[in-house]
Design an enzyme around this catalytic site. Sequence first.
Site, PDB file in Angstrom:
ATOM      1  NE  ARG A   1     -50.189 -48.707-107.638  1.00 31.46           N
ATOM      2  CZ  ARG A   1     -50.471 -49.757-106.872  1.00 31.46           C
ATOM      3  NH1 ARG A   1     -49.522 -50.607-106.549  1.00 31.46           N
ATOM      4  NH2 ARG A   1     -51.681 -49.947-106.425  1.00 31.46           N
TER       5      ARG A   1
ATOM      6  CE  LYS B   1     -41.399 -63.562-101.404  1.00 31.28           C
ATOM      7  NZ  LYS B   1     -41.134 -62.122-101.597  1.00 31.28           N
TER       8      LYS B   1
ATOM      9  CD  GLU C   1     -45.443 -47.596-105.829  1.00 32.25           C
ATOM     10  OE1 GLU C   1     -44.901 -48.699-106.033  1.00 32.25           O
ATOM     11  OE2 GLU C   1     -46.574 -47.483-105.278  1.00 32.25           O
TER      12      GLU C   1
END
Length: 642
Positions: free
Chosen positions: A401, A287, A373
């Site tokens: 969610r 990243k 979640e």
Amino acid sequence: MTKRPNTPTLDRVHTPDDLRAMDDRSLGLVADELRAEVISAVSETGGHLGSSLGVVELSVALHAVFNTPFDKVVWDVGHQCYPHKILTARRDRIRTLRQEGGLSGFTKRSESPYDPFGAAHSSTSISAALGFTMGRDLGQPTGDAIAVIGDGSISAGMAYEAMNNAGSEGKRLFVILNDNEMSIAPPVGAMSSYLSGLYAGNTPFAALNDLAEGFESALPGPLRDGARRARQLVTGTPGTGGTLFEELGFSYIGPIDGHDMNQLLPVLRAARSRATGPVLIHCCTVKGKGYAPAEGSADKYHGVSKFDVATGAQSKAKSNAPSYTSVFGSTLCNLAEADPKIVAVTAAMPSGTGLDKMQMRFPKRVFDVGIAEQHGVTFAAGMAASGLRPFCAIYSTFLQRGYDQVVHDVALQKLPVRFAIDRAGLVGADGATHAGSFDIGYMVALPNMTVMAAADEAELARMVVTAAEYDDGPIAFRYPRGEGTGAVIDERPQAIEIGKGRLVREGHDVAILSFGAHLEECLRAADDLAARGISATVADARFAKPLDRPLIHQLARHHKALITVEQGSVGGFGAMVLHDLANQGGLDRGLAVRTMTLPDRFIDHASPSAMYEDAGLTRVDIVATALQAVGVFDRPEGIPAE
């Protein structure tokens, strides 16, 4: 203005067709120049830099090998799609990224045929790609489907539901696992460790197999066979080099270096030419790759404001007040100091929710469950049932969610889980996918649920205290993104009486009842009304459930009109007020009631102020609504007559 990079090879690329006409050496040059172009563009607009830099080579290779847009590349989350956008006929607009009227920061179907599926929440790509695959096999005009999913996103249950389905169907499908060992925060959980083991050559699993086989040999025959099958599902079949992905029905290729075009191109070409069923290609990437400030940053420059390319210094405006998120984090941390029962749950967003402060101070009492979640909500419910005082801190848009778990596992059992709902209301550059539009409506609908909204940062601190002290069922409090109003926060904030609002300004013509962070706009509207000779009362409801019924009925009795204002969709606070007034006869006296909510449509990305103007929730809109409600038609300047 930042000096634009020199990109002679990239300048030849207008669509992926141009990539497919290039040799491999030229494709490598395109990748190098594309990285420089992404850095330059995001330095002017801000956005998700680190994730985009991590997939530069992968973006070039995918479009060079596959026949996009006939073949469908589905980017999971989509915040890594900036290189993809540059390569797919949008380079001329890349410096409008996340600006009003400009390119979305995520994939968006209405923006380009190269964006076959919109995404801004995680872990949806494999399901969507499988849907395209079934469409292809049932005669729809679509080619291969390729899902690009990160190691953080693949920790979510939905990704495994999709892989389980895809493996059982056995259809030709490609999943690219972009493994950078980092989502927004450092990855957590067993899957991260598993991928690291694969990357290291499976040595951890060799030791695990030896240990497990010794344990299994001591079991009776039927139990021994069951234990062996369970172990093999997780670690791969002994002697075959199998992986979890192969056990789910995928051919597994990797790990390969996701920044080496000499590996990427041959592997993708071979997979495309030979695959007959589902294939998972494990690409290891970095990243922020290729930009030293990003590679050296703790979050790899996940989300940045405008910055100086040479130094990496971000040009963030100086804050005049603490952010709502930091107020929540600091207040909760102080409460946790005094109450060892307070614990906190986050779904891969410890810094984004402000829980990093408590995480540093009480690391054993803050739980990052990853992008999960649903699990996070039920996990918090279990802790509440044990006697702990859990705070479940999740952005409004992501709490959607876990809604079934909020209903079934929390509200139905009346468990005292405290929901800290960050990013409530419109959020700016991230746009409609991240707007916290619906939480008021979906929370007030639930029996046993208490719902609050903070008008400013001082009120937020009081609501955190209120939630900590409340043990009679679930309680939620919402607050917006960004810095507060500058309100003075008490050194020792006191709890608010449940269901009790407050009068902020008293008048006699029209009552403006605000729920949440639009109170300041309501007060400005009251000033404008006063200049027109109309006296306005302004009240802060604080609670959407339970309502402060005495306050509401007092306002209804003593004013010609009552206007509710909220940073949420139709069906929220205003609907609760109307329902109560209708049932109690409050509308029988000719009271004019108007509810001001977000409109029944999604609002595209812009600055928050521009988004609220689009939504019709500015001070001018409040004034116009008040004038119409009391029968005065001398409309404010800029408001057209009906």
